[in-house]
Write a protein that holds these residues in place. Structure first.
Motif, PDB file in Angstrom:
ATOM      1  N   MET A   1      55.851  99.223 -21.399  1.00  0.00           N
ATOM      2  CA  MET A   1      56.047 100.351 -20.497  1.00  0.00           C
ATOM      3  C   MET A   1      55.634 101.639 -21.213  1.00  0.00           C
ATOM      4  SD  MET A   1      59.558 101.442 -18.509  1.00  0.00           S
ATOM      5  CE  MET A   1      59.743  99.802 -17.810  1.00  0.00           C
ATOM      6  N   PRO A   2      54.859 102.528 -20.567  1.00  0.00           N
ATOM      7  CA  PRO A   2      54.403 103.753 -21.221  1.00  0.00           C
ATOM      8  C   PRO A   2      55.564 104.614 -21.719  1.00  0.00           C
ATOM      9  CG  PRO A   2      53.227 103.387 -19.161  1.00  0.00           C
ATOM     10  CD  PRO A   2      54.333 102.382 -19.217  1.00  0.00           C
ATOM     11  N   LEU A   3      55.326 105.289 -22.839  1.00  0.00           N
ATOM     12  CA  LEU A   3      56.362 106.125 -23.449  1.00  0.00           C
ATOM     13  C   LEU A   3      56.870 107.178 -22.484  1.00  0.00           C
ATOM     14  CD1 LEU A   3      58.002 107.040 -25.909  1.00  0.00           C
ATOM     15  CD2 LEU A   3      56.019 108.410 -26.622  1.00  0.00           C
ATOM     16  N   LEU A   4      55.966 107.757 -21.679  1.00  0.00           N
ATOM     17  CA  LEU A   4      56.362 108.818 -20.750  1.00  0.00           C
ATOM     18  C   LEU A   4      57.461 108.349 -19.806  1.00  0.00           C
ATOM     19  CD1 LEU A   4      56.023 111.597 -19.468  1.00  0.00           C
ATOM     20  CD2 LEU A   4      54.167 110.668 -18.062  1.00  0.00           C
ATOM     21  N   ARG A   5      57.374 107.087 -19.377  1.00  0.00           N
ATOM     22  CA  ARG A   5      58.382 106.583 -18.447  1.00  0.00           C
ATOM     23  C   ARG A   5      59.745 106.453 -19.130  1.00  0.00           C
ATOM     24  NH1 ARG A   5      56.109 102.000 -14.383  1.00  0.00           N
ATOM     25  NH2 ARG A   5      57.948 102.745 -13.252  1.00  0.00           N
ATOM     26  N   TRP A   6      59.749 106.126 -20.428  1.00  0.00           N
ATOM     27  CA  TRP A   6      61.024 106.073 -21.149  1.00  0.00           C
ATOM     28  C   TRP A   6      61.601 107.470 -21.343  1.00  0.00           C
ATOM     29  CZ3 TRP A   6      63.896 102.081 -21.244  1.00  0.00           C
ATOM     30  CH2 TRP A   6      63.353 100.798 -21.286  1.00  0.00           C
ATOM     31  N   ILE A   7      60.734 108.454 -21.501  1.00  0.00           N
ATOM     32  CA  ILE A   7      61.202 109.838 -21.624  1.00  0.00           C
ATOM     33  C   ILE A   7      61.946 110.274 -20.366  1.00  0.00           C
ATOM     34  CG2 ILE A   7      60.406 112.241 -21.813  1.00  0.00           C
ATOM     35  CD1 ILE A   7      58.155 111.224 -23.617  1.00  0.00           C
ATOM     36  N   LEU A   8      61.561 109.688 -19.234  1.00  0.00           N
ATOM     37  CA  LEU A   8      62.169 110.036 -17.949  1.00  0.00           C
ATOM     38  C   LEU A   8      63.459 109.256 -17.672  1.00  0.00           C
ATOM     39  CD1 LEU A   8      58.928 110.179 -15.771  1.00  0.00           C
ATOM     40  CD2 LEU A   8      60.204 112.111 -16.704  1.00  0.00           C
ATOM     41  N   LEU A   9      63.965 108.525 -18.667  1.00  0.00           N
ATOM     42  CA  LEU A   9      65.156 107.700 -18.473  1.00  0.00           C
ATOM     43  C   LEU A   9      66.361 108.498 -17.944  1.00  0.00           C
ATOM     44  CD1 LEU A   9      66.438 104.914 -18.673  1.00  0.00           C
ATOM     45  CD2 LEU A   9      66.987 105.400 -21.072  1.00  0.00           C
ATOM     46  N   PRO A  10      66.621 109.731 -18.425  1.00  0.00           N
ATOM     47  CA  PRO A  10      67.751 110.494 -17.862  1.00  0.00           C
ATOM     48  C   PRO A  10      67.633 110.696 -16.349  1.00  0.00           C
ATOM     49  CG  PRO A  10      67.023 111.494 -19.906  1.00  0.00           C
ATOM     50  CD  PRO A  10      66.005 110.445 -19.569  1.00  0.00           C
ATOM     51  N   ILE A  11      66.404 110.869 -15.869  1.00  0.00           N
ATOM     52  CA  ILE A  11      66.198 111.024 -14.426  1.00  0.00           C
ATOM     53  C   ILE A  11      66.514 109.710 -13.718  1.00  0.00           C
ATOM     54  CG2 ILE A  11      64.512 111.559 -12.622  1.00  0.00           C
ATOM     55  CD1 ILE A  11      63.061 113.321 -14.610  1.00  0.00           C
ATOM     56  N   SER A  12      66.139 108.590 -14.360  1.00  0.00           N
ATOM     57  CA  SER A  12      66.459 107.278 -13.778  1.00  0.00           C
ATOM     58  C   SER A  12      67.966 107.082 -13.658  1.00  0.00           C
ATOM     59  CB  SER A  12      65.859 106.163 -14.636  1.00  0.00           C
ATOM     60  OG  SER A  12      64.465 106.131 -14.532  1.00  0.00           O
ATOM     61  N   LEU A  13      68.705 107.514 -14.670  1.00  0.00           N
ATOM     62  CA  LEU A  13      70.167 107.376 -14.626  1.00  0.00           C
ATOM     63  C   LEU A  13      70.759 108.236 -13.515  1.00  0.00           C
ATOM     64  CD1 LEU A  13      70.916 107.403 -18.467  1.00  0.00           C
ATOM     65  CD2 LEU A  13      70.819 105.426 -16.930  1.00  0.00           C
ATOM     66  N   ALA A  14      70.223 109.443 -13.332  1.00  0.00           N
ATOM     67  CA  ALA A  14      70.683 110.306 -12.238  1.00  0.00           C
ATOM     68  C   ALA A  14      70.348 109.686 -10.892  1.00  0.00           C
ATOM     69  CB  ALA A  14      70.053 111.692 -12.369  1.00  0.00           C
ATOM     70  N   TYR A  15      69.145 109.124 -10.795  1.00  0.00           N
ATOM     71  CA  TYR A  15      68.711 108.463  -9.566  1.00  0.00           C
ATOM     72  C   TYR A  15      69.623 107.277  -9.255  1.00  0.00           C
ATOM     73  CZ  TYR A  15      65.669 105.773  -6.423  1.00  0.00           C
ATOM     74  OH  TYR A  15      65.173 105.056  -5.374  1.00  0.00           O
ATOM     75  N   LEU A  16      69.933 106.496 -10.289  1.00  0.00           N
ATOM     76  CA  LEU A  16      70.809 105.340 -10.138  1.00  0.00           C
ATOM     77  C   LEU A  16      72.162 105.752  -9.570  1.00  0.00           C
ATOM     78  CD1 LEU A  16      71.253 102.270 -10.768  1.00  0.00           C
ATOM     79  CD2 LEU A  16      72.129 103.003 -12.995  1.00  0.00           C
ATOM     80  N   LEU A  17      72.699 106.847 -10.079  1.00  0.00           N
ATOM     81  CA  LEU A  17      74.003 107.335  -9.607  1.00  0.00           C
ATOM     82  C   LEU A  17      73.933 107.774  -8.148  1.00  0.00           C
ATOM     83  CD1 LEU A  17      76.935 108.135 -10.123  1.00  0.00           C
ATOM     84  CD2 LEU A  17      76.091 110.361 -10.953  1.00  0.00           C
ATOM     85  N   ILE A  18      72.865 108.479  -7.798  1.00  0.00           N
ATOM     86  CA  ILE A  18      72.705 108.959  -6.421  1.00  0.00           C
ATOM     87  C   ILE A  18      72.613 107.786  -5.453  1.00  0.00           C
ATOM     88  CG2 ILE A  18      71.113 110.155  -4.844  1.00  0.00           C
ATOM     89  CD1 ILE A  18      70.425 111.991  -7.258  1.00  0.00           C
TER      90      ILE A  18
END
Length: 346
Positions: A1-18
């Motif tokens: 998986m590209p590094l940029l997508r891992w950098i966006l992990l905090p957004i994924s966690l916020a998305y998961l919560l929503i």
């Protein structure tokens, strides 16, 4: 998986919560879902694209059309229009989306409609149809489905489940609890007992729905007019042109059947521009020897004939092919419809 997508992990966690909060509000009845008397079958997935919703929709159309007045209802992803529309044989992908146009082309007598508001769409269709098949409506929680078929791509169940934008899941894995049936798509033909046990273990953490396994079945090559053609592909160099979520299975299918493959990939549901057509034309001209373009059934509806009219373009339709238990799957669907009709009659 590209590094940029891992950098966006905090957004994924916020998305998961929503997503989790939204689902909880619907599950608890705080946000309301609307149900309908007309039998309806929702086909969906938890990941983005590439799980085979269109082949499943077509499978159900074939299963049910000879016994029921069937309509399909889709969002019409990629269209430039809005609101409810019937899909006609003269419609374009820009007007109604590529998948609904594909359904109408294959099944001309079928009622095919698009509406981003699925409840409004069902309201319009319900009095003149006996069953409505909804393509990609699993996350449309404003609708309380009559029956749900949830699809998982085989490969996705052997990797970490991460939500967008780091991963490819648009919903929590726990949402599989809402499914009536689960179908694992794009499986290898020789599915091992260990693979089945792994899949069952992952799914049973959240859902007790029956699990079925299916593979891709590639049909005969067809031309722009949708007529089957006979080709000795081993004599040709191929430009593989795709605008779908996962073109890898098609490439793997073709790779040992042709002299060579050059690939041009575009995003899923991509609306081709003049610049794209120039790029396609140039790539084709740079291939020497006997050559053709092969694309997908979805893409053929978005490619404008007048721009590429001098280039030989063909597509390969696909079908969903159950590896085992096809009759059991069919019976689950027919039992639901029989029960729904019985309830409505009383």
């Amino acid at each position: 998986m590209p590094l940029l997508r891992w950098i966006l992990l905090p957004i994924s966690l916020a998305y998961l919560l929503i997503v989790w909060v939204r689902n909880k509000l619907y599950d608890e009845g705080i946000l309301k879902s609307k149900s309908f008397d007309v039998p309806n079958i929702v086909i969906g997935n938890l990941a983005i694209g590439g799980t085979g919703k269109s082949p499943m929709t077509e499978y159900l159309i074939r299963l049910l059309s000879s016994h029921f007045r069937v309509a399909t209802l889709s969002r019409g992803y990629g269209r430039k229009t809005s609101g409810f529309r019937y899909v006609e044989m003269t419609s374009t992908a820009i007007e109604v989306g590529d998948e609904p146009l594909q359904f109408k082309t294959k099944f001309p007598k079928l009622t095919v409609a698009v509406s981003e508001d699925r409840c409004k769409g069902i309201e319009i269709l319900k009095n003149s149809h006996q069953v409505i098949i909804l393509d990609d409506a699993y996350q449309h929680r404003r609708l309380k489905p009559g029956y749900t078929v949830l699809l998982f791509d085989f490969v996705s169940l052997f990797s970490t489940t991460i939500t967008l934008p780091t991963g490819n899941f648009r919903d929590n894995f726990s949402a599989s609890a809402r499914a009536n049936l689960i179908v694992i798509t794009k499986c290898p033909r020789q599915l091992s007992l260990e693979q089945r046990q792994h899949i069952k273990h992952r799914i049973r953490k959240h859902s007790e729905a029956p699990i079925f396994y299916s593979a891709i079945k590639y049909e005969q090559l067809r031309d722009r007019t949708h007529l089957p053609v006979e080709f000795n592909l081993s004599a040709y160099h191929i430009l593989l042109l795709t605008g779908i979520a996962n073109p890898l299975p098609l490439k793997e299918y073709l790779v040992d059947k042709v002299i060579s493959i050059k690939q041009l990939t575009f995003p899923d549901h991509h609306n081709f521009s003049e610049t794209d057509y120039i790029k396609i034309h140039s790539a084709f001209q740079n291939i020497t020897g006997n050559k053709i373009i092969i694309t997908t059934e979805k893409d053929i509806h978005r490619l404008q004939d007048k721009i590429l009219s001098a280039i030989p373009i063909y597509y390969i339709p696909v079908q969903l092919d159950f590896i085992t238990d096809q009759s059991t799957f069919d019976q689950h669907i027919l039992n639901y419809l029989s029960h729904a009709q019985s309830v409505n009659e009383h």
